[in-house]
Write an enzyme that holds these catalytic residues in place. Structure first.
Site, PDB file in Angstrom:
ATOM      1  N   ASP A 184       1.138 -27.211  24.139  1.00  0.00           N
ATOM      2  CA  ASP A 184       1.872 -28.039  23.165  1.00  0.00           C
ATOM      3  C   ASP A 184       1.493 -27.671  21.727  1.00  0.00           C
ATOM      4  O   ASP A 184       1.698 -28.454  20.802  1.00  0.00           O
ATOM      5  CB  ASP A 184       1.640 -29.532  23.429  1.00  0.00           C
ATOM      6  CG  ASP A 184       0.184 -29.925  23.265  1.00  0.00           C
ATOM      7  OD1 ASP A 184      -0.668 -29.005  23.161  1.00  0.00           O
ATOM      8  OD2 ASP A 184      -0.105 -31.127  23.231  1.00  0.00           O
ATOM      9  N   HIS A 194      -2.805  -1.524   7.264  1.00  0.00           N
ATOM     10  CA  HIS A 194      -2.648  -2.936   7.661  1.00  0.00           C
ATOM     11  C   HIS A 194      -3.859  -3.429   8.437  1.00  0.00           C
ATOM     12  O   HIS A 194      -3.727  -4.180   9.405  1.00  0.00           O
ATOM     13  CB  HIS A 194      -1.355  -3.129   8.453  1.00  0.00           C
ATOM     14  CG  HIS A 194      -0.126  -2.946   7.613  1.00  0.00           C
ATOM     15  ND1 HIS A 194       1.109  -2.643   8.114  1.00  0.00           N
ATOM     16  CD2 HIS A 194       0.040  -3.010   6.265  1.00  0.00           C
ATOM     17  CE1 HIS A 194       1.979  -2.536   7.118  1.00  0.00           C
ATOM     18  NE2 HIS A 194       1.346  -2.748   5.986  1.00  0.00           N
ATOM     19  N   ASP A 236      -6.781  -6.839  -0.022  1.00  0.00           N
ATOM     20  CA  ASP A 236      -5.368  -7.099  -0.313  1.00  0.00           C
ATOM     21  C   ASP A 236      -5.155  -8.536   0.111  1.00  0.00           C
ATOM     22  O   ASP A 236      -4.959  -8.839   1.294  1.00  0.00           O
ATOM     23  CB  ASP A 236      -4.475  -6.121   0.449  1.00  0.00           C
ATOM     24  CG  ASP A 236      -3.011  -6.222   0.015  1.00  0.00           C
ATOM     25  OD1 ASP A 236      -2.626  -7.270  -0.536  1.00  0.00           O
ATOM     26  OD2 ASP A 236      -2.249  -5.261   0.245  1.00  0.00           O
ATOM     27  N   ASP A 240       0.277 -11.516  -4.645  1.00  0.00           N
ATOM     28  CA  ASP A 240      -0.005 -10.351  -3.785  1.00  0.00           C
ATOM     29  C   ASP A 240      -0.913  -9.408  -4.580  1.00  0.00           C
ATOM     30  O   ASP A 240      -0.434  -8.595  -5.359  1.00  0.00           O
ATOM     31  CB  ASP A 240       1.326  -9.680  -3.407  1.00  0.00           C
ATOM     32  CG  ASP A 240       1.152  -8.521  -2.438  1.00  0.00           C
ATOM     33  OD1 ASP A 240       0.012  -8.271  -1.995  1.00  0.00           O
ATOM     34  OD2 ASP A 240       2.170  -7.867  -2.148  1.00  0.00           O
ATOM     35  N   HIS A 258       2.495   4.897   0.901  1.00  0.00           N
ATOM     36  CA  HIS A 258       3.370   3.716   0.863  1.00  0.00           C
ATOM     37  C   HIS A 258       4.082   3.633  -0.480  1.00  0.00           C
ATOM     38  O   HIS A 258       3.796   4.398  -1.403  1.00  0.00           O
ATOM     39  CB  HIS A 258       2.569   2.437   1.156  1.00  0.00           C
ATOM     40  CG  HIS A 258       1.405   2.204   0.233  1.00  0.00           C
ATOM     41  ND1 HIS A 258       1.555   1.728  -1.044  1.00  0.00           N
ATOM     42  CD2 HIS A 258       0.062   2.376   0.411  1.00  0.00           C
ATOM     43  CE1 HIS A 258       0.360   1.609  -1.607  1.00  0.00           C
ATOM     44  NE2 HIS A 258      -0.564   2.011  -0.755  1.00  0.00           N
ATOM     45  N   HIS A 265       7.415  -3.704  -4.729  1.00  0.00           N
ATOM     46  CA  HIS A 265       8.429  -4.489  -4.013  1.00  0.00           C
ATOM     47  C   HIS A 265       8.653  -5.787  -4.756  1.00  0.00           C
ATOM     48  O   HIS A 265       7.799  -6.226  -5.531  1.00  0.00           O
ATOM     49  CB  HIS A 265       8.011  -4.737  -2.556  1.00  0.00           C
ATOM     50  CG  HIS A 265       6.673  -5.414  -2.381  1.00  0.00           C
ATOM     51  ND1 HIS A 265       6.493  -6.772  -2.518  1.00  0.00           N
ATOM     52  CD2 HIS A 265       5.442  -4.921  -2.095  1.00  0.00           C
ATOM     53  CE1 HIS A 265       5.219  -7.076  -2.305  1.00  0.00           C
ATOM     54  NE2 HIS A 265       4.547  -5.978  -2.059  1.00  0.00           N
ATOM     55  N   HIS A 321       7.298  -9.876   0.578  1.00  0.00           N
ATOM     56  CA  HIS A 321       8.237  -8.762   0.373  1.00  0.00           C
ATOM     57  C   HIS A 321       9.579  -9.441   0.139  1.00  0.00           C
ATOM     58  O   HIS A 321      10.356  -9.653   1.075  1.00  0.00           O
ATOM     59  CB  HIS A 321       8.273  -7.836   1.581  1.00  0.00           C
ATOM     60  CG  HIS A 321       6.975  -7.103   1.784  1.00  0.00           C
ATOM     61  ND1 HIS A 321       6.671  -6.398   2.918  1.00  0.00           N
ATOM     62  CD2 HIS A 321       5.890  -6.961   0.983  1.00  0.00           C
ATOM     63  CE1 HIS A 321       5.466  -5.858   2.808  1.00  0.00           C
ATOM     64  NE2 HIS A 321       4.976  -6.195   1.644  1.00  0.00           N
ATOM     65  N   GLU A 380       1.488  -1.301  -7.034  1.00  0.00           N
ATOM     66  CA  GLU A 380       0.354  -1.154  -6.141  1.00  0.00           C
ATOM     67  C   GLU A 380       0.105   0.267  -5.634  1.00  0.00           C
ATOM     68  O   GLU A 380       0.201   0.544  -4.441  1.00  0.00           O
ATOM     69  CB  GLU A 380       0.515  -2.091  -4.942  1.00  0.00           C
ATOM     70  CG  GLU A 380       1.881  -2.037  -4.252  1.00  0.00           C
ATOM     71  CD  GLU A 380       1.932  -2.994  -3.060  1.00  0.00           C
ATOM     72  OE1 GLU A 380       1.033  -2.922  -2.215  1.00  0.00           O
ATOM     73  OE2 GLU A 380       2.878  -3.795  -2.981  1.00  0.00           O
ATOM     74  N   TYR A 391      -5.964   7.086  -0.462  1.00  0.00           N
ATOM     75  CA  TYR A 391      -6.709   6.844   0.772  1.00  0.00           C
ATOM     76  C   TYR A 391      -7.223   8.189   1.284  1.00  0.00           C
ATOM     77  O   TYR A 391      -6.430   9.052   1.647  1.00  0.00           O
ATOM     78  CB  TYR A 391      -5.791   6.178   1.814  1.00  0.00           C
ATOM     79  CG  TYR A 391      -5.080   4.982   1.216  1.00  0.00           C
ATOM     80  CD1 TYR A 391      -5.697   3.741   1.155  1.00  0.00           C
ATOM     81  CD2 TYR A 391      -3.804   5.119   0.632  1.00  0.00           C
ATOM     82  CE1 TYR A 391      -5.074   2.656   0.550  1.00  0.00           C
ATOM     83  CE2 TYR A 391      -3.169   4.044   0.029  1.00  0.00           C
ATOM     84  CZ  TYR A 391      -3.809   2.825  -0.015  1.00  0.00           C
ATOM     85  OH  TYR A 391      -3.182   1.758  -0.622  1.00  0.00           O
ATOM     86  N   ARG A 411      -6.891   0.707  -3.583  1.00  0.00           N
ATOM     87  CA  ARG A 411      -5.551   0.232  -3.975  1.00  0.00           C
ATOM     88  C   ARG A 411      -5.748  -0.833  -5.041  1.00  0.00           C
ATOM     89  O   ARG A 411      -6.671  -1.642  -4.945  1.00  0.00           O
ATOM     90  CB  ARG A 411      -4.775  -0.352  -2.784  1.00  0.00           C
ATOM     91  CG  ARG A 411      -3.408  -0.902  -3.171  1.00  0.00           C
ATOM     92  CD  ARG A 411      -2.445  -1.143  -2.000  1.00  0.00           C
ATOM     93  NE  ARG A 411      -2.877  -2.123  -1.041  1.00  0.00           N
ATOM     94  CZ  ARG A 411      -3.353  -1.839   0.159  1.00  0.00           C
ATOM     95  NH1 ARG A 411      -3.491  -0.575   0.551  1.00  0.00           N
ATOM     96  NH2 ARG A 411      -3.723  -2.800   0.977  1.00  0.00           N
ATOM     97  N   GLU A 456      -3.397  -3.669  -7.159  1.00  0.00           N
ATOM     98  CA  GLU A 456      -2.058  -4.281  -7.095  1.00  0.00           C
ATOM     99  C   GLU A 456      -1.984  -5.488  -8.008  1.00  0.00           C
ATOM    100  O   GLU A 456      -2.744  -6.443  -7.857  1.00  0.00           O
ATOM    101  CB  GLU A 456      -1.768  -4.706  -5.647  1.00  0.00           C
ATOM    102  CG  GLU A 456      -0.445  -5.427  -5.467  1.00  0.00           C
ATOM    103  CD  GLU A 456      -0.086  -5.670  -4.002  1.00  0.00           C
ATOM    104  OE1 GLU A 456      -1.007  -5.658  -3.153  1.00  0.00           O
ATOM    105  OE2 GLU A 456       1.096  -5.876  -3.719  1.00  0.00           O
TER     106      GLU A 456
HETATM  107  N1  GLY Z   1       0.140  -7.408   0.917  1.00  0.00           N
HETATM  108  C1  GLY Z   1       1.328  -6.785   1.299  1.00  0.00           C
HETATM  109  C2  GLY Z   1       1.715  -5.757   0.353  1.00  0.00           C
HETATM  110  O1  GLY Z   1       0.937  -5.384  -0.506  1.00  0.00           O
HETATM  111  O2  GLY Z   1       2.813  -5.309   0.336  1.00  0.00           O
HETATM  112 MN    MN Z   2      -0.670  -6.537  -1.191  1.00  0.00          MN
HETATM  113 MN    MN Z   3       2.406  -5.758  -2.118  1.00  0.00          MN
END
Ligand code: GLY
Ligand code: MN
Ligand code: MN
Length: 429
Positions: free
Chosen positions: A41, A246, A263, A274, A355, A359, A366, A384, A388, A397, A399
């Protein structure tokens, strides 16, 4: 709600923008999200559907918003249907919106209980030609379960097979991509809460702490500042874990001499921050780490300068790739031969920066919004870049979240430390 809601005028304005985009004799219908089950439940915490939220501010399950701008009776042009509460619900689940509260939140005057929905819909459909229904059309959506909106599409089509059915998602993407000042303020709060979390961990991190202990420090700071929690699964990745884009297990101890990539972002009032930052576990970057770090920071700063009204996002991504390419050459990671022999569809720099750079950000992390039309004032983007290097156990990274202005940008994360020297100083305590 524990967050400060936006004004009802904001939601009134959003509905009038939607009405302007609908052809004559249209009706648009929006459903709340389901409360998702887990096992037995158990359920997940409720998360409102972002479109009905954007148009009403109503943050409650089983709500339905109907917008029917040309209906002859003005009282029927906007109707909100709510789950009717009772003593049992009040005792077991707590407070639900009264009609007055729903008006105060949304500015909608015609608020009805859900039990009236079928009958009222019949009246509205009799005078409507086009029916605009909602669906998740995010470019990267991969949804395996049927949402409430998706179930409603089937029910509505089977009950009213001869109407013309249309997609409301493209209109919602267009509207939501441009943020109002009130939304930007809400996102600023999300970024400020994220900043508090980051400053907290700067004095907490040292060799031997685990990634999950750092995660716990962040959530502590977020929740005590009225955030529901993480905007998305946080990445706390030390050493080579940072090269797994990820990585969300957050299970290792942080080693002396390694970097840690975070992140992590807070949500606030359903809006999101973000953030990515990268810091040395022992408080001091090595020479090599610092070179990589500064290269990423330079790319981030150049990228921010490029984001302005009129810019094509695809061209922007190509430009950022060229700047990164030159940084990677200077770091000795790729050379002119790699560039000469590269596959244009997967340039050499992608080996270390695989990447995208930016975004949309908003009610979704996103966020919805076109990536194929020129950038406009009021859009909010992440910036961002990252490098790597698996073979060196280094992943960096950085961002930030920025608002596009008429003639430049405004950095919602301007107060979150990013210069390597400032980070080292704050870590020294
Ligand atoms: N944290 C997700 C991204 O940076 O897109
Ligand atoms: Mn991020
Ligand atoms: Mn992001």
């Amino acid at each position: 709600m524990k967050y400060r809601p936006l004004s009802k005028e904001f939601y009134i304005n959003n509905r009038s923008k939607l009405a302007e985009k609908l052809p004559s004799n249209s009706i648009a219908i929006f459903n709340s999200n389901d409360i998702m089950p887990t096992n037995a439940d158990g359920t997940m915490r409720f998360r409102q559907n972002n479109d009905i939220f954007y148009l009403s501010g109503i943050d409650q399950e089983e709500s339905i918003l109907v917008v029917c701008p040309d209906f002859p009776n003005p009282d029927m042009r906007e109707i909100l249907f709510l789950r009717e509460t009772n003593e049992h619900i009040a005792i077991w689940e707590g407070h639900k919106y009264t009609k007055d509260e729903a008006f105060e939140t949304s500015g909608i005057t015609n608020i009805q209980w859900l039990s009236n929905f079928d009958q009222v819909l019949n009246t509205l459909m009799a005078l409507s030609e086009s029916v605009f229904l909602n669906s998740n059309e995010h470019l990267r959506a991969d949804v395996q379960v049927e949402s409430r909106d998706a179930r409603f599409i089937n029910q509505c089509k089977s009950r009213y097979p001869l109407h013309t059915y249309r997609r409301v998602a493209p209109i919602m993407h267009q509207l939501r991509a441009i943020k109002a000042q009130e939304e930007i303020q809400q996102m600023q709060v999300a970024c400020d809460i994220t900043e508090k979390g980051f400053r907290r961990i700067l004095s907490f991190v040292k060799p031997g702490v685990t990634e999950y202990e750092i995660e716990a420090e962040f959530i502590h700071e977020f929740v005590r500042n009225r955030s529901k929690g993480f905007a998305y699964e946080p990445i706390i990745a030390s050493g080579a874990n940072a090269c797994v884009l990820h990585y969300i297990e957050n299970k290792e101890a942080c080693k002396d001499g390694d970097l840690i990539l975070f992140d992590v972002g807070a949500e606030y009032g359903n809006y999101n921050a973000d953030m990515s930052r990268t810091i040395p576990v022992n408080g001091k970057f090595t020479k090599r780490q610092r070179s990589v770090y500064d290269a990423v920071l330079r790319v981030q700063r150049s990228a921010m300068e490029m984001l302005r009204p009129g810019v094509n996002i695809q061209d922007y991504h190509k430009e950022v790739g060229l700047i990164m390419q030159s940084e990677l050459v200077n770091l000795g990671l790729i050379d002119q031969t790699d560039i000469k022999n590269q596959d244009p569809k997967w340039p050499a720099y992608k080996k270390y920066f695989m990447h995208g750079t930016s975004h949309h950000l908003g009610l979704d992390v996103h966020d919805v919004g076109t990536m194929y039309e020129p950038i406009s004032k009021g859009m909010v983007f992440t910036v961002e870049p990252g490098i790597y290097i698996q073979e060196e156990g280094i992943g960096v990274r950085l961002e930030n979240n920025i608002v596009i202005l008429e003639d430049g940008y405004f950095d919602l994360m301007r107060n979150i430390p990013i210069d390597a020297e400032e980070i080292e100083e704050l870590m020294r305590g």
